[in-house]
Enzyme design. Structure first.
Site, mmCIF file in Angstrom:
data_model
loop_
_atom_site.group_PDB
_atom_site.id
_atom_site.type_symbol
_atom_site.label_atom_id
_atom_site.label_comp_id
_atom_site.label_asym_id
_atom_site.label_seq_id
_atom_site.Cartn_x
_atom_site.Cartn_y
_atom_site.Cartn_z
ATOM 1 C CB SER A 77 -0.916 0.017 1.222
ATOM 2 O OG SER A 77 -0.149 -0.123 2.396
ATOM 3 C CG ASP A 136 -4.820 5.054 6.492
ATOM 4 O OD1 ASP A 136 -3.672 5.054 6.963
ATOM 5 O OD2 ASP A 136 -5.119 4.405 5.469
ATOM 6 C CG HIS A 192 -1.573 3.608 4.283
ATOM 7 N ND1 HIS A 192 -2.822 3.124 4.544
ATOM 8 C CD2 HIS A 192 -0.840 2.563 3.838
ATOM 9 C CE1 HIS A 192 -2.871 1.833 4.257
ATOM 10 N NE2 HIS A 192 -1.669 1.456 3.831
#
Ligand code: NAG
Ligand code: NAG
Ligand code: NAG
Ligand code: NAG
Ligand code: NAG
Length: 393
Positions: free
Chosen positions: A47, A355, A358
Site C-alpha cells: 500500500s 489513516d 499510511h
C-alpha cells in the site's frame, strides 16, 4: 623457437595492455557514467506505493481517501499522492497506472504492480482471513513478465497500442522501484508469533525478495531503487493492536520492539542488496533508507511543520484515532442514509499519519524531498532527472 617466444611475448603484452584499457575504459557504475533519463518506472510493492491495484481487484479505497489532491478516491490509501507519485513527477513521467486497472490506464511510461496488503512471501491465509493481498511479490513478478511479453507483442499491432504500451527498450532502460516487506513482518505477529519467531523467517522472506530481483535482471532490468521498511512501531495500527508497557515506548510514542524488528529486517535487507550487487554486476541497486527519514519526521515533527504525535488524521476517535474494524472511510447507515463515520481531520497537511497505517500526502512529499538527493541512499546517488548513472550504456 626464439622468434616464436618473442612473438608470444608481444601478443601477451598486447593482451595485458588491452585488458588494462578495457578495465580502465569500462565506466564505473557510480562515477563517470552517462546519466540516465528513465523513460519508464516499473513498481512493485504494498500500500505504500499502490496507485490502484487493490482498488481495481477488491474494491475502491473509500472516500475520504484522495481528498487533498485528487478530490476523489484514486486507488491510493492516502489523502493524496504517494512517494511513488512524487518520484514519477520528478522524473517528468505521468503517475503510474496500476497493472490491474483496466479502465483509463496508460502504460506508455511504466506500470505499477503494487497492491495494498501485499507481502513478499505468499501467505497461507486468504485475504478474508488475514487481510493480506494475494498479489504477493512472486505474483507481481508473474504479472510483470506477462505484461512485458504481451506489451512487446501487442505493440507491434500499431495503432492505439503504440500509445498505451511501453517501447520494448524501455524495459531495460526503466527504473525498477520496490517498497515491500512491512506486511511480512506484521503477518507473523498476526499468527501470534514472538519477535524471535518473526526474525527467524526474515532470511526466507529476503531470499524470495532476491529471487525477484534476479528475475527482473534476467528480463533486462538494470536500475533498481529499493526502499527499506518504515518504523512499524510508530503506526497507530500497530499501537492499537499490540498495547505496550511504558518501558517499551520511546519518547515519541512509538513501540520500540516493533521498530527494532523493522530495523532488523532493514539491516538484513541491506546485506541482501550487497550480495545481490555481486551477482548482478551490470545493475545499479540503490538501497534507500526510508526508515530513517520517516523516523526523523516523527521525532522532529514540529521542526518540519507537522503536529507532534502518531495520531491518525482520518479515523473515528480513540487514543490514536484508529479503530481496526472501522478504518478511515468506514460508513454507517443512519435513518436510511449512508454516512462516513471515520472522517478526515480538518487539516491533513499538518498531520504525519493519514489513516493509522499510511502517511499523508504532506508527509509523502516531505519524505520524497529527503530521499531524492541521495542523502539517504547507498550508494549516495541522486534520483533527480539525469542524476542516476546508466548501467546499460
Ligand atoms: C525534483 O526534485 C528536486 C528536489 O526536490 C527539485 O529540485 C526538482 O525541481 C524536481 N524536479 C521536478 C521535475 O519536479
Ligand atoms: C506456508 O506453508 C508452507 C508449507 O508448510 C511453508 O513452507 C511456508 O513457509 C508458509 N508460508 C508462510 C508465509 O508462512
Ligand atoms: C499515454 O501517455 C503517453 C505519454 O504520456 C502519451 O503520449 C499517449 O498519447 C497516451 N495515450 C493515450 C491513448 O492517450
Ligand atoms: C492469536 O491469539 C488470539 C488471542 O489469544 C486468538 O484469539 C487468536 O485466535 C490467535 N490467532 C491465531 C492465528 O492463532
Ligand atoms: C550527472 O548528474 C549530476 C547531477 O545530478 C551532475 O553533477 C553530473 O555532471 C552529470 N554527469 C553527466 C555526465 O552529465
Amino acid at each position: 623457437m626464439q622468434a616464436q617466444g618473442e612473438k608470444w611475448r608481444q601478443v601477451m603484452s598486447w593482451v595485458v595492455i588491452s585488458t588494462f584499457l578495457v578495465v580502465v575504459m569500462v565506466p564505473s557504475p557510480v562515477i563517470g557514467a552517462r546519466n540516465c533519463s528513465f523513460p519508464a518506472i516499473f513498481n512493485f510493492g504494498d500500500s505504500n506505493s499502490d496507485t490502484g491495484g487493490l482498488s481495481a481487484a477488491f474494491g475502491q479505497a473509500p472516500p475520504p481517501n484522495g481528498i487533498t489532491f485528487f478530490q476523489t478516491p484514486a486507488g491510493r490509501f492516502s489523502d493524496g499522492r504517494l512517494i511513488i507519485d512524487f518520484l514519477a513527477q520528478n522524473l517528468s513521467l505521468p503517475y503510474l497506472s496500476a497493472y490491474l486497472d483496466s479502465v483509463g490506464s496508460n502504460f506508455s511510461n511504466g506500470a505499477n504492480f503494487a497492491t495494498a496488503g501485499s507481502t513478499i512471501r505468499p501467505q497461507n491465509t486468504t485475504k478474508s482471513q488475514s487481510g493480506y493481498s494475494p498479489i504477493s511479490l512472486d505474483v507481481q513478478l508473474i504479472q510483470y513478465s506477462d505484461f512485458k511479453a504481451r506489451s512487446i507483442l501487442v505493440r507491434k499491432k500499431g495503432g492505439v497500442f503504440m500509445k498505451l504500451l511501453p517501447k520494448e527498450e524501455y524495459f531495460s532502460e526503466a527504473l525498477y522501484t520496490f517498497d515491500i516487506g512491512q506486511n511480512d513482518l506484521t503477518a507473523g505477529y498476526k499468527l501470534n508469533m514472538t519477535t524471535e519467531q518473526v526474525k527467524a523467517y526474515i532470511p526466507d522472506v529476503l531470499g524470495q525478495f532476491s529471487d525477484v530481483i534476479r528475475s527482473v535482471y534476467k528480463e533486462g532490468g538494470r536500475s533498481f531503487w529499493i526502499h527499506n521498511t518504515g518504523p512499524l512501531g510508530c503506526l497507530p495500527y500497530t499501537l492499537d493492536r499490540y498495547p505496550m508497557s511504558v518501558a517499551q515506548m520511546d519518547k515519541f510514542g512509538c513501540a520500540k520492539p516493533f521498530n527494532e524488528v523493522a530495523q532488523y529486517f532493514n539491516s538484513r535487507l541491506k546485506e541482501t542488496v550487497v550480495q545481490l550487487r555481486k551477482e548482478v554486476p551490470e545493475a545499479i541497486i540503490v538501497y534507500v533508507d526510508v526508515y530513517t527519514v520517516k523516523y526523523n519526521l516523527i521525532s522532529h515533527a514540529k521542526k518540519y511543520g507537522f503536529e507532534k504525535g502518531v495520531i491518525a488524521c482520518c479515523g473515528q476517535g480513540g487514543k490514536y484515532n484508529f479503530n481496526n474494524v472501522a478504518r478511515c472511510g468506514a460508513t454507517k447507515i443512519v435513518n436510511g442514509k449512508k454516512i462516513i463515520i471515520a472522517k478526515s481531520c480538518k487539516d491533513p497537511s499538518v498531520k504525519i499519519i493519514w489513516d493509522g497505517i499510511h502517511y499523508t500526502e504532506a508527509s509523502n512529499k516531505w519524505i520524497f524531498q529527503q530521499i531524492v538527493n541521495g542523502y539517504f541512499s547507498d550508494p549516495p546517488i541522486s534520483l533527480i532527472k539525469n542524476g542516476l548513472p546508466c548501467p546499460w550504456e
